[in-house]
Write a protein that holds these residues in place. Sequence first.
Motif, PDB file in Angstrom:
ATOM      1  N   ASN A  72      26.819  34.425   3.499  1.00 49.13           N
ATOM      2  CA  ASN A  72      27.874  34.336   2.516  1.00 49.13           C
ATOM      3  C   ASN A  72      29.019  35.422   3.489  1.00 49.13           C
ATOM      4  O   ASN A  72      30.215  36.082   2.754  1.00 49.13           O
ATOM      5  N   ALA A  73      28.579  35.653   4.559  1.00 49.99           N
ATOM      6  CA  ALA A  73      29.137  36.461   5.420  1.00 49.99           C
ATOM      7  C   ALA A  73      30.543  36.112   5.780  1.00 49.99           C
ATOM      8  O   ALA A  73      31.089  34.854   6.048  1.00 49.99           O
ATOM      9  N   ILE A  74      31.447  37.433   5.969  1.00 48.43           N
ATOM     10  CA  ILE A  74      32.852  36.819   6.408  1.00 48.43           C
ATOM     11  C   ILE A  74      32.397  37.676   8.234  1.00 48.43           C
ATOM     12  O   ILE A  74      32.322  38.510   8.032  1.00 48.43           O
ATOM     13  N   THR A  75      32.672  36.880   8.925  1.00 52.87           N
ATOM     14  CA  THR A  75      32.844  37.289  10.542  1.00 52.87           C
ATOM     15  C   THR A  75      34.152  37.572  11.223  1.00 52.87           C
ATOM     16  O   THR A  75      34.827  36.806  11.719  1.00 52.87           O
ATOM     17  N   TYR A  76      34.837  38.561  11.633  1.00 52.02           N
ATOM     18  CA  TYR A  76      36.116  39.218  12.477  1.00 52.02           C
ATOM     19  C   TYR A  76      35.992  39.066  14.194  1.00 52.02           C
ATOM     20  O   TYR A  76      34.436  39.415  14.287  1.00 52.02           O
ATOM     21  N   VAL A  77      36.573  38.443  14.472  1.00 50.64           N
ATOM     22  CA  VAL A  77      36.969  38.277  15.975  1.00 50.64           C
ATOM     23  C   VAL A  77      37.673  38.991  16.769  1.00 50.64           C
ATOM     24  O   VAL A  77      38.946  38.365  15.889  1.00 50.64           O
ATOM     25  N   THR A  78      37.589  39.609  17.898  1.00 53.80           N
ATOM     26  CA  THR A  78      38.333  40.457  18.046  1.00 53.80           C
ATOM     27  C   THR A  78      38.737  40.486  19.598  1.00 53.80           C
ATOM     28  O   THR A  78      37.944  40.305  20.121  1.00 53.80           O
ATOM     29  N   ASN A  79      40.047  40.561  20.163  1.00 53.93           N
ATOM     30  CA  ASN A  79      40.448  39.701  21.795  1.00 53.93           C
ATOM     31  C   ASN A  79      39.785  41.439  22.259  1.00 53.93           C
ATOM     32  O   ASN A  79      39.628  42.462  21.481  1.00 53.93           O
ATOM     33  N   GLY A  80      39.504  41.733  23.800  1.00 52.14           N
ATOM     34  CA  GLY A  80      39.720  43.033  24.135  1.00 52.14           C
ATOM     35  C   GLY A  80      41.302  43.177  24.997  1.00 52.14           C
ATOM     36  O   GLY A  80      41.998  42.691  24.337  1.00 52.14           O
ATOM     37  N   THR A  81      40.970  44.060  25.854  1.00 50.11           N
ATOM     38  CA  THR A  81      42.061  44.330  26.485  1.00 50.11           C
ATOM     39  C   THR A  81      42.910  43.548  27.758  1.00 50.11           C
ATOM     40  O   THR A  81      42.548  42.350  27.909  1.00 50.11           O
ATOM     41  N   ARG A  82      44.255  43.280  27.262  1.00 51.90           N
ATOM     42  CA  ARG A  82      45.235  42.426  28.119  1.00 51.90           C
ATOM     43  C   ARG A  82      46.122  42.690  29.092  1.00 51.90           C
ATOM     44  O   ARG A  82      47.709  43.389  28.998  1.00 51.90           O
ATOM     45  N   ILE A 100      29.424  41.073   6.511  1.00 51.92           N
ATOM     46  CA  ILE A 100      30.432  41.509   7.396  1.00 51.92           C
ATOM     47  C   ILE A 100      29.390  41.571   8.596  1.00 51.92           C
ATOM     48  O   ILE A 100      28.939  41.754   9.040  1.00 51.92           O
ATOM     49  N   ASN A 101      30.117  40.289   9.482  1.00 51.42           N
ATOM     50  CA  ASN A 101      29.805  40.179  11.069  1.00 51.42           C
ATOM     51  C   ASN A 101      30.954  41.124  12.064  1.00 51.42           C
ATOM     52  O   ASN A 101      32.170  39.974  11.812  1.00 51.42           O
ATOM     53  N   LEU A 102      31.184  41.151  12.975  1.00 49.31           N
ATOM     54  CA  LEU A 102      31.746  42.074  13.696  1.00 49.31           C
ATOM     55  C   LEU A 102      31.669  41.734  15.043  1.00 49.31           C
ATOM     56  O   LEU A 102      30.637  41.796  16.055  1.00 49.31           O
ATOM     57  N   VAL A 103      32.608  41.249  15.666  1.00 48.65           N
ATOM     58  CA  VAL A 103      32.548  40.743  17.353  1.00 48.65           C
ATOM     59  C   VAL A 103      33.926  40.948  18.113  1.00 48.65           C
ATOM     60  O   VAL A 103      34.474  41.085  17.467  1.00 48.65           O
ATOM     61  N   GLY A 104      33.381  41.557  19.496  1.00 49.27           N
ATOM     62  CA  GLY A 104      34.471  41.906  20.378  1.00 49.27           C
ATOM     63  C   GLY A 104      34.411  41.645  21.530  1.00 49.27           C
ATOM     64  O   GLY A 104      33.084  41.889  22.193  1.00 49.27           O
ATOM     65  N   LEU A 142      28.014  30.139  14.513  1.00 46.78           N
ATOM     66  CA  LEU A 142      26.589  29.967  15.561  1.00 46.78           C
ATOM     67  C   LEU A 142      25.650  31.151  14.133  1.00 46.78           C
ATOM     68  O   LEU A 142      25.001  31.611  14.760  1.00 46.78           O
ATOM     69  N   LEU A 143      26.740  32.319  14.026  1.00 46.22           N
ATOM     70  CA  LEU A 143      26.064  33.129  13.195  1.00 46.22           C
ATOM     71  C   LEU A 143      25.765  32.361  11.682  1.00 46.22           C
ATOM     72  O   LEU A 143      26.009  33.750  10.509  1.00 46.22           O
ATOM     73  N   ASN A 144      25.695  31.402  11.167  1.00 38.61           N
ATOM     74  CA  ASN A 144      25.641  31.294  10.300  1.00 38.61           C
ATOM     75  C   ASN A 144      26.708  31.358   8.729  1.00 38.61           C
ATOM     76  O   ASN A 144      25.480  31.847   7.959  1.00 38.61           O
ATOM     77  N   SER A 145      27.666  32.307   8.995  1.00 33.36           N
ATOM     78  CA  SER A 145      28.278  32.472   8.055  1.00 33.36           C
ATOM     79  C   SER A 145      29.520  31.145   7.568  1.00 33.36           C
ATOM     80  O   SER A 145      29.879  30.052   8.995  1.00 33.36           O
ATOM     81  N   LYS A 146      29.997  31.243   7.076  1.00 29.21           N
ATOM     82  CA  LYS A 146      31.787  30.093   7.054  1.00 29.21           C
ATOM     83  C   LYS A 146      32.340  30.159   7.351  1.00 29.21           C
ATOM     84  O   LYS A 146      33.737  30.054   7.191  1.00 29.21           O
ATOM     85  N   VAL A 147      33.140  31.753   7.314  1.00 31.71           N
ATOM     86  CA  VAL A 147      34.170  32.271   7.415  1.00 31.71           C
ATOM     87  C   VAL A 147      34.162  32.872   8.621  1.00 31.71           C
ATOM     88  O   VAL A 147      33.566  33.958   8.685  1.00 31.71           O
ATOM     89  N   GLY A 148      35.200  32.578   9.613  1.00 35.47           N
ATOM     90  CA  GLY A 148      35.620  33.470  10.652  1.00 35.47           C
ATOM     91  C   GLY A 148      36.617  33.624  10.658  1.00 35.47           C
ATOM     92  O   GLY A 148      37.565  32.491  10.532  1.00 35.47           O
ATOM     93  N   ILE A 149      37.194  34.841  11.476  1.00 39.03           N
ATOM     94  CA  ILE A 149      38.832  34.984  11.846  1.00 39.03           C
ATOM     95  C   ILE A 149      39.122  35.899  12.396  1.00 39.03           C
ATOM     96  O   ILE A 149      38.583  36.364  12.920  1.00 39.03           O
ATOM     97  N   PHE A 150      40.110  35.681  12.888  1.00 40.60           N
ATOM     98  CA  PHE A 150      40.790  35.939  14.245  1.00 40.60           C
ATOM     99  C   PHE A 150      41.816  37.653  13.988  1.00 40.60           C
ATOM    100  O   PHE A 150      42.892  37.450  13.203  1.00 40.60           O
ATOM    101  N   LEU A 151      41.314  38.486  14.067  1.00 46.18           N
ATOM    102  CA  LEU A 151      41.902  39.570  14.079  1.00 46.18           C
ATOM    103  C   LEU A 151      42.782  40.373  15.631  1.00 46.18           C
ATOM    104  O   LEU A 151      41.915  40.680  16.512  1.00 46.18           O
ATOM    105  N   ASP A 152      44.172  39.988  15.550  1.00 47.68           N
ATOM    106  CA  ASP A 152      44.324  40.362  17.510  1.00 47.68           C
ATOM    107  C   ASP A 152      44.924  41.932  17.436  1.00 47.68           C
ATOM    108  O   ASP A 152      45.399  42.509  16.239  1.00 47.68           O
ATOM    109  N   TRP A 153      45.200  42.142  18.157  1.00 45.08           N
ATOM    110  CA  TRP A 153      45.616  43.727  18.827  1.00 45.08           C
ATOM    111  C   TRP A 153      46.554  43.240  20.013  1.00 45.08           C
ATOM    112  O   TRP A 153      46.511  42.349  20.459  1.00 45.08           O
ATOM    113  N   ILE A 154      47.338  44.508  20.525  1.00 43.04           N
ATOM    114  CA  ILE A 154      48.378  43.938  21.941  1.00 43.04           C
ATOM    115  C   ILE A 154      47.211  44.314  22.891  1.00 43.04           C
ATOM    116  O   ILE A 154      47.658  43.672  23.703  1.00 43.04           O
TER     117      ILE A 154
END
Length: 498
Positions: free
Chosen positions: A267-277, A358-362, A307-319
Amino acid sequence: MLKNYILLIFILSFLSQIACGQNNSNDVNIDKVKELFLQELEFEATEQEKENYTNYINQSISVNQEYEEKKDSLKDEIKQGKKKEKIEKKKQKKKLRIDYKAEIKKMKKETKEIKRSLKEEYNKKINLLEEKYSKEKKDMDKDSTEFLQLKENFKKDKFDLITEFKEKLEVLGEEKDNLKLEKQQMYDEYSKNKKNVTENLKKINKEYLIQKQKREDELINEENSLELALREKFKQDRKYYTEEEIRKDLLVRITKLKEMINNLSPNAITYVTNGTRIAKNQPESKYFFADKNTPNSYGYAQEVAELLNSKVGIFLDWIGENNDKSRVDAASNFYQKIKKELEIISMSQNISEKSIPINLVGHSHGGNIMIIVANKLKEEGFNVQFLFTFGTPVREYQLKYEIPHVQLYSYKDQYQKIGGWDFDFLCFDLKYEGRPDHKFKNAININLIFFLDDELLDFYKNQYIKVHSNANYYHQITRYIGTIKKVIDGDLVYKGSL
């Protein structure tokens, strides 16, 4: 300062290649995969040896400090116990002296009181005798025989009283001699008891010295045993600096990773973000590859979630600017977004927002942003259950709470090496603290080199650099979901000896 300028020139040169999209064929030459693998393996063994030696030294110092504190504590404990017993014995000694003086004083007082009372008694008797004589002689002729007889009787009675008084005084004198003897006996008893107390004090000193030495010897033996165990462990750990043992260790880490993932809530929500650009020729939405042909950060986030067994993956972007302020601002922004999303889910499902896993990926410095976010969420009581970082430079950003954390790294990842340099003012780092580490202390650290096969190299050459510039294969390859799958599956490149 000169060292920092040299590093700055190296970084600018390195980044200029990225911005210009130059291809370094050596970086992606398939013929060199095995050679690069061996180089990385050798470096991993060297790093493990350094890490093991550092741990051994730190543990040894820690043991030494611990036992120095124990010895100091033991000294204080024995000193306090000795002091307490000494005080008690001195009190006994003082009481003996006080009791002795009180007895002597009482004895003197009683003798003086008896003497005074006896004197008063005979003074009264003499006075009464004199009064009687004065009354009887008034009516008598001084020349008469009766008067002379009365006078003679008076003298005799008075003499008898005085003689009786003196005899009683002599008896008191004899009693005084007895009292002196008793006093001497009391003094002898007092001296004997005082000597016993003094001997006991000496005995206490001796016993405490023996006890102190015995317990100090026990502590020293215990410390030496621990030191010996640490030394033996250090010697035993040296055998792990081989390809076979490093691979075994890696498989253990992969097993732990799988166990972690199996324990994650679906039931977790997985949040993923990018690195330095640095090179911003593509938007954040194309930062990650959801499959071999599709640069799609939102799809990548969903794939990682699965892959982390959660149903929802959300991408959070930053500059993606390369400075601390940009990361901190991004973390604050993510924190607010996540809180709002959890609040909406909480209301729609009628559950507590703080119970939602909550799962956090970066990737890269995105991992450091997620560390800041994790700390903020945990501080507020939210349920952060997992942190996954890819090629994140290990800097001042550290977890403050116990959160399962996995870091993917490579010693050939140039971005991890230069990731300690920020662009605070133009290309200058105003607070540079040196080269960052590749591994987090309290994380499961997994070296990517065992998973980078020809398939991933082909993807990088034929797909990745068509969309993005050629900028260090080892750092960028985790932006492709296929790499993450290989790691989680434990799909090693070289399963046997090279």
